[in-house]
Design an enzyme around this catalytic site. Sequence first.
Site, PDB file in Angstrom:
ATOM      1  N   ARG A  42      -2.440  -0.709  13.165  1.00  0.00           N
ATOM      2  CA  ARG A  42      -1.395  -0.050  13.948  1.00  0.00           C
ATOM      3  C   ARG A  42      -1.843   1.274  14.568  1.00  0.00           C
ATOM      4  O   ARG A  42      -1.020   1.996  15.133  1.00  0.00           O
ATOM      5  CB  ARG A  42      -0.165   0.185  13.052  1.00  0.00           C
ATOM      6  CG  ARG A  42       0.461  -1.131  12.620  1.00  0.00           C
ATOM      7  CD  ARG A  42       1.722  -0.989  11.807  1.00  0.00           C
ATOM      8  NE  ARG A  42       2.125  -2.312  11.309  1.00  0.00           N
ATOM      9  CZ  ARG A  42       3.032  -2.522  10.374  1.00  0.00           C
ATOM     10  NH1 ARG A  42       3.659  -1.517   9.823  1.00  0.00           N
ATOM     11  NH2 ARG A  42       3.327  -3.753   9.999  1.00  0.00           N
ATOM     12  N   CYS A  48      11.903  -0.087  -4.909  1.00  0.00           N
ATOM     13  CA  CYS A  48      12.999  -0.825  -5.545  1.00  0.00           C
ATOM     14  C   CYS A  48      12.479  -1.856  -6.541  1.00  0.00           C
ATOM     15  O   CYS A  48      13.244  -2.431  -7.312  1.00  0.00           O
ATOM     16  CB  CYS A  48      13.864  -1.515  -4.493  1.00  0.00           C
ATOM     17  SG  CYS A  48      14.550  -0.343  -3.304  1.00  0.00           S
TER      18      CYS A  48
END
Lengths: 425, 425
Positions: A70, A42
């Site tokens: 992660r 965006c």
Amino acid sequence: VHLVVVGGVAAGLAAASRARRLDAEIEITVLEKGDVVSYAACGLPYLIENRIRQPEQLVLHKPDFFLRERDIRVETGAEVVEIQPQRQTVRLQSGKTLNWDRLILATGARPVHQWPEHPRLFALNTLGDAVRLHKHLAQTPPGRAAILGAGYIALETADALRHRQWRVTLHHRSADLLHRHDKELTRRLDRILNAHHIDIVHNHEVNDPLRLDADLVVVAAGLRPNSELAAQARLELGAASAIRVSPQMTTSHPNIYAAGDCAEVVHLVSGRPAWIPLGSTALKMGRVAGANAAGHRERFGGVVGTSIFRLCGLGIALTGLSAEQARQHGFEPVEVWIEAPERARYFRGRTAAVQLVADKRSARLLGASIIGQDGVAGRINVVAAALAGRMLLPDFVNLDLAYAPPFSTPVDPLLVAAQQLMKSC
Amino acid sequence: VHLVVVGGVAAGLAAASRARRLDAEIEITVLEKGDVVSYAACGLPYLIENRIRQPEQLVLHKPDFFLRERDIRVETGAEVVEIQPQRQTVRLQSGKTLNWDRLILATGARPVHQWPEHPRLFALNTLGDAVRLHKHLAQTPPGRAAILGAGYIALETADALRHRQWRVTLHHRSADLLHRHDKELTRRLDRILNAHHIDIVHNHEVNDPLRLDADLVVVAAGLRPNSELAAQARLELGAASAIRVSPQMTTSHPNIYAAGDCAEVVHLVSGRPAWIPLGSTALKMGRVAGANAAGHRERFGGVVGTSIFRLCGLGIALTGLSAEQARQHGFEPVEVWIEAPERARYFRGRTAAVQLVADKRSARLLGASIIGQDGVAGRINVVAAALAGRMLLPDFVNLDLAYAPPFSTPVDPLLVAAQQLMKSC
């Protein structure tokens, strides 16, 4: 248990990260066909505007971040060419095959037309597209730009090029900006564009963008979901050929999920499936897909069709249905446009235009548009919350909205509009 | 039919105007005991700040406007001293008696303590109070100011005097700013005040404001409803001795209505009557009272306890219940405070603090506080709409809020808070 995610932008990485947060044991692999993951799509118009100077600023995390922080393996340049649901494998372009226990498809969307490459012709679908245009603009003096499209990306790009002193003309094949079927909205946007010397040619189907009289052509028209892999695997498709999903984000195969721009979503106002590709929705769908793939049980009910963008210093925001869209879905819409100050005069309050749409029979609120200087996002979000709660106009008109002179007026513009619309209900 | 309205500020004139719009025939008289009607009471702190230079800017309309434009007779200096419900009359201080068919009480509120007049002692309840302080400030060099109170008017006044280079100390009798029973909120406000050199003395009951070591004392503590006329007429009183009203704004007498700061209001989160005097609520109650007095049938369900004010350049907004208030109303609250950027970094996004409170048993959203630079009103209003719709946290977390980099982040701070709070539900 091995979770494989196809696609490494918004939905894919949200899904992978959520699955990891809920389950430390599961093995997670993300396959991205491009060479960058985790970028803020965006933000691309602001790279074009040169507000963002370095494309790297739009990259949130690199693959090694996901591995290190992660325990998620992210492979770039890894294009999946086939899904084999029975064998629970995916086959990559490289010939490699991966087994999965759960599969999440987050393959995104792409322009309908793929024009042949040409130095004057640009798209704005990926970070790579934006980088190419950004480089070109750095080396080229401002001239005439033609933009194909009528959606918010086309309008944001027009605004970005205007900022850089380009003379911009928008071409689009209908006379319906933002695909809203709203003549008054189009008329108001036309006026804003004209006031800022952006030309617009309505009802112009461009068959060959290179024959337009322009130094630069940006094609920002017509997206389609990347659902071919799903179709080949005989997963059910839905609205606009996007992948059909349940509120748990499962496809017609119980161990295959889909999320983001490749998947359809329920429009909570019409009650029907729709295809509305948006980054913020992709993140929500990804979260839910990731949670369910990790064995939890969450749901994503759908969207109400909210969007916002900046145009020539104004906020333009939409939610729900326009009157014409409402009519197409069997409602009996009434609507009103009002103009009212956004806050006290002595806090430099400017005028906002607010449209509200409601159903005459049920008095249910159906949609809104807002064009203003300040508070536009907040106000459209109030309507979005009301739509999610299926609020009726007599309740909306009495909403307990915050008032103090720096922030609003004693009767907020939203409520001024609602009071007016009550007269038609 | 003669409609008499007692009180000519927000609720009274909203009621009279609405009655006229719905019924061209009815005779309407507004009786105001003061010498000014129709002023923007919420703007008084900005007169003190000197952002508004002339008190006249706060006067929206003069009495002759109402006569000329709306055929409403407005009498100033007309103090009602007795209501006679059986005879359907009101008696004025002047001895005059007026008959009415419908009566609307919009008598407002006043400070609990009426201190003896003194040149150094000021209140901020009426336009007259503000004008007196405004004049004093114009003639006096900045010095030390003491403010009594802990509500938003006390804080706005502190901020206004700080703007004018006064050295301000706030005194209040508890350690609970904004009467919210929220220690963390008080702690955060304390930090903002300290950072801007406003001193605060908690747990200080001031018995004689003139003995405070200050050049100027503003009493902004403790309001009470002007409900004595109603009580004398044996109308039922409710929360905090405010006049009890139905959703139609009728009192216990079928032809007497009450609206605005003199009347109680249902708090839609606790479900119980409360007394929350606010201008924006007064206008809504007035509208409904006026419509019903004119023979229509409308209702005002209540409020969710939304308020906002500016403090040291920040927006401070509240809605619903704090965790402690929720506990007092029988809920089992869980809460979270998060800090998150209000929008993209490249749009100068600052950090906002968002508190959400929900009920652990039902997952119902119960309240919020927001402290931030931008978008504070919009975000609190989203929660206000959700509270009005009795929204559950799992629905709130998936709200379709507008996202584009100039306006928000892909996961709005409200949704970041909701995601966190989901873990406790």
